[in-house]
Design an enzyme around this catalytic site. Structure first.
Site, PDB file in Angstrom:
ATOM      1  N   CYS A 159      42.665  52.150  45.363  1.00 49.46           N
ATOM      2  CA  CYS A 159      41.729  51.090  45.718  1.00 49.46           C
ATOM      3  C   CYS A 159      41.167  51.408  47.107  1.00 49.46           C
ATOM      4  O   CYS A 159      41.647  50.882  48.106  1.00 49.46           O
ATOM      5  CB  CYS A 159      42.545  49.793  45.727  1.00 49.46           C
ATOM      6  SG  CYS A 159      41.580  48.320  45.688  1.00 49.46           S
ATOM      7  N   CYS A 353      29.798  49.050  42.162  1.00 51.97           N
ATOM      8  CA  CYS A 353      30.503  48.329  43.219  1.00 51.97           C
ATOM      9  C   CYS A 353      29.619  48.021  44.408  1.00 51.97           C
ATOM     10  O   CYS A 353      28.744  48.814  44.762  1.00 51.97           O
ATOM     11  CB  CYS A 353      31.692  49.165  43.676  1.00 51.97           C
ATOM     12  SG  CYS A 353      33.070  48.130  44.109  1.00 51.97           S
TER      13      CYS A 353
HETATM   14  C1  FAD Z   1      41.376  43.648  48.641  1.00 51.50           C
HETATM   15  C2  FAD Z   1      40.672  43.981  47.358  1.00 51.50           C
HETATM   16  C3  FAD Z   1      39.300  43.790  47.284  1.00 51.50           C
HETATM   17  C4  FAD Z   1      38.625  44.097  46.100  1.00 51.50           C
HETATM   18  N1  FAD Z   1      37.275  43.929  46.067  1.00 51.50           N
HETATM   19  C5  FAD Z   1      36.601  44.220  44.949  1.00 51.50           C
HETATM   20  C6  FAD Z   1      35.184  44.044  44.892  1.00 51.50           C
HETATM   21  O1  FAD Z   1      34.575  43.646  45.857  1.00 51.50           O
HETATM   22  N2  FAD Z   1      34.542  44.334  43.734  1.00 51.50           N
HETATM   23  C7  FAD Z   1      35.219  44.800  42.659  1.00 51.50           C
HETATM   24  O2  FAD Z   1      34.584  45.051  41.646  1.00 51.50           O
HETATM   25  N3  FAD Z   1      36.554  44.987  42.670  1.00 51.50           N
HETATM   26  C8  FAD Z   1      37.266  44.699  43.779  1.00 51.50           C
HETATM   27  N4  FAD Z   1      38.623  44.877  43.807  1.00 51.50           N
HETATM   28  C9  FAD Z   1      39.299  45.455  42.617  1.00 51.50           C
HETATM   29  C10 FAD Z   1      39.597  44.446  41.494  1.00 51.50           C
HETATM   30  O3  FAD Z   1      38.414  43.819  41.077  1.00 51.50           O
HETATM   31  C11 FAD Z   1      40.608  43.395  41.913  1.00 51.50           C
HETATM   32  O4  FAD Z   1      41.807  44.017  42.310  1.00 51.50           O
HETATM   33  C12 FAD Z   1      40.929  42.425  40.789  1.00 51.50           C
HETATM   34  O5  FAD Z   1      41.589  41.315  41.336  1.00 51.50           O
HETATM   35  C13 FAD Z   1      41.791  43.040  39.696  1.00 51.50           C
HETATM   36  O6  FAD Z   1      41.989  42.097  38.696  1.00 51.50           O
HETATM   37  P1  FAD Z   1      43.309  42.069  37.781  1.00 51.50           P
HETATM   38  O7  FAD Z   1      43.192  40.876  36.929  1.00 51.50           O
HETATM   39  O8  FAD Z   1      43.510  43.380  37.142  1.00 51.50           O
HETATM   40  O9  FAD Z   1      44.511  41.892  38.827  1.00 51.50           O
HETATM   41  P2  FAD Z   1      44.815  40.613  39.708  1.00 51.50           P
HETATM   42  O10 FAD Z   1      43.568  39.933  40.104  1.00 51.50           O
HETATM   43  O11 FAD Z   1      45.736  41.111  40.773  1.00 51.50           O
HETATM   44  O12 FAD Z   1      45.600  39.632  38.740  1.00 51.50           O
HETATM   45  C14 FAD Z   1      46.845  39.916  38.184  1.00 51.50           C
HETATM   46  C15 FAD Z   1      47.537  38.595  37.958  1.00 51.50           C
HETATM   47  O13 FAD Z   1      48.697  38.814  37.157  1.00 51.50           O
HETATM   48  C16 FAD Z   1      49.712  37.984  37.652  1.00 51.50           C
HETATM   49  N5  FAD Z   1      51.029  38.502  37.250  1.00 51.50           N
HETATM   50  C17 FAD Z   1      51.628  39.648  37.634  1.00 51.50           C
HETATM   51  N6  FAD Z   1      52.840  39.743  37.072  1.00 51.50           N
HETATM   52  C18 FAD Z   1      53.002  38.637  36.331  1.00 51.50           C
HETATM   53  C19 FAD Z   1      54.070  38.146  35.528  1.00 51.50           C
HETATM   54  N7  FAD Z   1      55.207  38.825  35.393  1.00 51.50           N
HETATM   55  N8  FAD Z   1      53.900  36.971  34.896  1.00 51.50           N
HETATM   56  C20 FAD Z   1      52.742  36.258  35.018  1.00 51.50           C
HETATM   57  N9  FAD Z   1      51.714  36.665  35.776  1.00 51.50           N
HETATM   58  C21 FAD Z   1      51.850  37.843  36.410  1.00 51.50           C
HETATM   59  C22 FAD Z   1      49.512  37.980  39.156  1.00 51.50           C
HETATM   60  O14 FAD Z   1      50.144  36.870  39.760  1.00 51.50           O
HETATM   61  C23 FAD Z   1      47.989  37.929  39.244  1.00 51.50           C
HETATM   62  O15 FAD Z   1      47.531  36.609  39.289  1.00 51.50           O
HETATM   63  C24 FAD Z   1      39.333  44.596  44.970  1.00 51.50           C
HETATM   64  C25 FAD Z   1      40.716  44.790  45.068  1.00 51.50           C
HETATM   65  C26 FAD Z   1      41.372  44.490  46.246  1.00 51.50           C
HETATM   66  C27 FAD Z   1      42.879  44.716  46.314  1.00 51.50           C
END
Ligand code: FAD
Length: 428
Positions: A159, A353
């Site tokens: 990331c 992005c």
């Molecule tokens: C700081 C940061 C900025 C970013 N900015 C951008 C951006 O500007 N544009 C872009 O396109 N992408 C961006 N990203 C990348 C990506 O879009 C994000 O990381 C996004 O939040 C990923 O989504 P996700 O659902 O895969 O993971 P997450 O949003 O992290 O969600 C995962 C969820 O699963 C839950 N979970 C985990 N384990 C369990 C369990 N055992 N039981 C129940 N729930 C559980 C967690 O609590 C969490 O709520 C960014 C990433 C980061 C880290």
């Protein structure tokens, strides 16, 4: 009647729930298993870390929204998925069965792989809103006692965009406070060159980001392997192209934020045939696990191989646009399976992005994500910052309403009307 379960209620899991609803038949039931009822918008975390947002401004309570939409929200989290039994063991000792499962658990942050890394150690993080709030306090301490800053992404990180974003956002805020002259800044990254981003660069991200760093007097170390962090000091090995250690740096710092490597969460890690050795969920071209064919995965928890070997390992980023394409394809495919049909929808996995720099930013498009590409475009400008601010408002409003549109894609297409983005979408 079928039991459909989404595991995780972050960006991908929440959108997944919204998009699955119209695919269900009358008697099917949708449940979301989350850790607590509060969603937070991860892309705004860098702004929380410098005080440009309060955490309450980027959080949404999902309990009422899910209730209104007829989704069962189970907030006790999952302890372990048992795919051979179609069962999820929950955090409170109970369990639920499923006919179809979509895993959307995001990353586990592997701070423990480097001594002293992370908010429990000596560096800050912006991956979670709790970390961003902690980073904000540390920033206030820096502002009252300025000193060197180290920002970057460690070995195995995937990331990189947010690391660059935070570097420039912090730099902007230091300038605004007239403190920048007292804060030497260095960017430390496992990427083989500045602007690689885990994608072997997109358009001229190398030139754009290097130039921005030169203009802002930010030094950098690439091919960096962080050996360890102590209070106020980071030990970094800089590797040569053949993997030998070229130089060992001891970097003093008053403030440091380093993006960690990611791995799959404990609830799915180490399940044979479901996850790879890092704990990411293995999927086929329909987002479906090849061994457990009633299990899908979307978002950061999905296994994607690196673009190419690099002296220090780097992963491929999974960003919003790519995640939405995974979510949309999965919703259609689960809908097909519920009706006895085979899955046909495939995600595009193109990378689009917007990276905010506080007062400007860089946008990039990669189609396909692995080079050589048909579209390989990047551009810098003030408009990126304003687009990102506007997108945050748009996204949070849609999310609060429980609307199921692919937010990122629709925003980029309809609101910004970027011709290049249309090109990526339509392939023309
Ligand atoms: C700081 C940061 C900025 C970013 N900015 C951008 C951006 O500007 N544009 C872009 O396109 N992408 C961006 N990203 C990348 C990506 O879009 C994000 O990381 C996004 O939040 C990923 O989504 P996700 O659902 O895969 O993971 P997450 O949003 O992290 O969600 C995962 C969820 O699963 C839950 N979970 C985990 N384990 C369990 C369990 N055992 N039981 C129940 N729930 C559980 C967690 O609590 C969490 O709520 C960014 C990433 C980061 C880290």
């Amino acid at each position: 009647m079928a039991e459909v379960v989404v595991l995780g209620a972050g960006l991908s899991g929440t959108l997944m729930a919204y998009e699955l609803l119209p695919q269900l038949r009358k008697d099917d039931r949708l449940s979301v298993v989350s850790q607590g009822a509060v969603y937070h918008f991860v892309p705004s975390n860098p702004w929380v870390a410098v005080g440009w947002r309060k955490r309450s401004e980027i959080e949404i309570d999902l309990a009422d929204i899910m209730k209104r939409k007829g989704v069962r929200l189970l907030t006790q989290g999952a302890k372990r998925v048992h795919p051979t039994d179609n069962k999820i063991e929950l955090g409170d000792g109970t369990s639920i069965d499923y006919d179809f499962l979509v895993i959307a658990t995001g990353p586990e942050l592997a701070f423990d792989e480097i001594p002293g890394l992370g908010p429990q150690g000596h560096t800050e993080s912006i991956c979670h809103v709790d970390h961003a709030s902690h980073a904000r306090d540390a920033f206030d301490t820096l502002a009252s006692n300025p000193g060197p800053v180290v920002i970057g992404a460690v070995q195995g990180a995937s990331c990189f965009g947010p690391a660059y974003e935070f570097l420039f956002i912090l730099e902007t805020e230091l300038r605004r406070r007239k403190l920048r002259d007292r804060v030497p800044m260095i960017f430390v990254t496992s990427e083989p060159y500045i602007g690689h981003l885990g994608l072997d660069g997109v358009g001229d991200t190398k030139g754009l980001l290097e130039s921005e760093m030169r203009e802002k007097h930010i030094k950098w170390i690439t091919n960096a392997r962080v050996k360890g962090v102590e209070a106020g000091k980071m030990i970094v090995e800089e590797l040569a192209d053949d993997g030998a250690v070229r130089k060992t740096h001891e970097l003093p710092f008053a403030y440091s934020m380093m993006l960690p490597a990611f791995r799959g969460v404990e609830a799915v890690r180490g399940i044979e045939k479901l996850t790879n050795p890092r704990g990411f969920v293995v999927v086929d071209k329909y987002q479906r696990n090849p061994a457990f064919t009633n299990v899908f995965a979307v978002g950061v928890c999905v296994a994607i191989p690196p673009v190419a070997a690099t002296p220090v390992p780097v992963g491929v980023p999974k960003t919003g646009f790519m995640i939405e394409s995974m979510v949309t394809a999965t919703a259609i495919n689960v809908g097909a399976l519920l009706r006895g049909n085979e899955p046909t929808a495939q995600p595009t996995w193109n990378a689009i992005c917007l990276a905010d720099f506080g007062d400007s930013g860089v946008a990039f498009l990669a189609q396909p994500q692995i080079p050589p590409r048909n579209v390989n475009w990047s551009s810098k400008g003030e408009w990126v910052h304003y687009a990102k601010v506007a997108f945050e408002k748009y996204f949070l409003r849609k999310m609060r309403r429980g609307e199921s549109a692919p937010f990122y894609e629709r925003f980029l297409l309809d609101k910004l009307n970027i011709a290049k983005i249309k090109e990526v979408r339509t392939g023309t």
